[in-house]
Design a protein around this motif. Sequence first.
Motif, PDB file in Angstrom:
ATOM      1  N   PHE A  69       0.786  -1.232   0.000  1.00  0.00           N
ATOM      2  CA  PHE A  69       0.000   0.000   0.000  1.00  0.00           C
ATOM      3  C   PHE A  69       0.822   1.288   0.000  1.00  0.00           C
ATOM      4  O   PHE A  69       0.295   2.341  -0.381  1.00  0.00           O
ATOM      5  CB  PHE A  69      -0.932   0.016   1.223  1.00  0.00           C
ATOM      6  N   ASP A  70       2.071   1.240   0.472  1.00  0.00           N
ATOM      7  CA  ASP A  70       2.922   2.433   0.530  1.00  0.00           C
ATOM      8  C   ASP A  70       2.167   3.600   1.178  1.00  0.00           C
ATOM      9  O   ASP A  70       2.045   4.694   0.607  1.00  0.00           O
ATOM     10  CB  ASP A  70       3.402   2.815  -0.877  1.00  0.00           C
ATOM     11  N   LEU A  71       1.678   3.372   2.384  1.00  0.00           N
ATOM     12  CA  LEU A  71       0.812   4.324   3.060  1.00  0.00           C
ATOM     13  C   LEU A  71       1.549   5.605   3.449  1.00  0.00           C
ATOM     14  O   LEU A  71       2.739   5.569   3.776  1.00  0.00           O
ATOM     15  CB  LEU A  71       0.214   3.682   4.314  1.00  0.00           C
ATOM     16  N   PRO A  72       0.850   6.743   3.459  1.00  0.00           N
ATOM     17  CA  PRO A  72       1.463   7.993   3.894  1.00  0.00           C
ATOM     18  C   PRO A  72       1.886   7.921   5.364  1.00  0.00           C
ATOM     19  O   PRO A  72       1.215   7.287   6.178  1.00  0.00           O
ATOM     20  CB  PRO A  72       0.347   9.034   3.692  1.00  0.00           C
ATOM     21  N   ASP A  73       2.961   8.584   5.695  1.00  0.00           N
ATOM     22  CA  ASP A  73       3.490   8.627   7.051  1.00  0.00           C
ATOM     23  C   ASP A  73       2.448   9.244   7.988  1.00  0.00           C
ATOM     24  O   ASP A  73       1.942  10.344   7.724  1.00  0.00           O
ATOM     25  CB  ASP A  73       4.766   9.467   7.058  1.00  0.00           C
TER      26      ASP A  73
END
Length: 289
Positions: A69-73
């Motif tokens: 998913f490479d989720l936002p920090d």
Amino acid sequence: MTIERGAMKFLMKLTHAAPNPLGESASLQMISYEDSIHPVDLRFDPPLIEHGLNASAFRYQWEKLTYMFDLPDPASFPKLEIDEADEPILSRFVEVCRRLAGYSAINDSSRLMFESKGESDWTVTAEHPSDEAFAGTSVFFRQLHNSGDEASYDKVKGILFKSARRLPPDQFSRFKAQMTFWDDARKALMNKMLATLVCEKAASPNAPADFPFSYKGVNPAELIVTYNYGDSLHWGTHKERFVELTADPTNAVFYKYSCLIAMVVLSHFYFGVAEIIESVQATNSATDA
């Protein structure tokens, strides 16, 4: 290599094969296909890792979540003004996440083990937490997961969006885009096992629709409800479905393990939401001072 037995499906990556010179057999070494994506660089430290007991278990899950998913920090979310009446709900969500992060079922390395003595003779065993640990984890997990609970993810998301609507339009758009990334990830994790999602992404895009990716066909949301309301928390509306899933001893091992892994993965997702809450509230105390 695929391993299939009834509802069980696993995709493996062969790492070594050696024929047995004394017979018509071979020794195989393999890893699950979904584990072949490690290591993965993380965009941020695994949420609530400081409250856990096994840092490698946290990184293991977050490498997969990052790959998928490479989720936002969580630290990148804009600061919000939270209504005083809503603060106890957010605080409770964070508290439950912190406590759950230290539970043995979240930190222990569980695994399934396979042994075959022939094409149709497979034995499946699992390293499970104790029934006590499984049930205890289910209780706290439900408070985060079940939309009807007072400090659940759905309640928290509603509060965050309500507070974010007070932001200037550009900051609200930023918040909405970031939170949508996270919410879409949860929807995916409710519908398919993380291992299935990773296999689908890592494998050839030309794989047929019915290809037996690991855990294919297992619906995490339905499985968790079945265990919660057919066994662990209530012997109620889903007891018949629970009996159906566990009538076969091998299936019982597989489904309990699958339920555990689904809860662990979603727990890590909720730990990330807890850090979002802490991040958006970060300036409140400073402003009050």
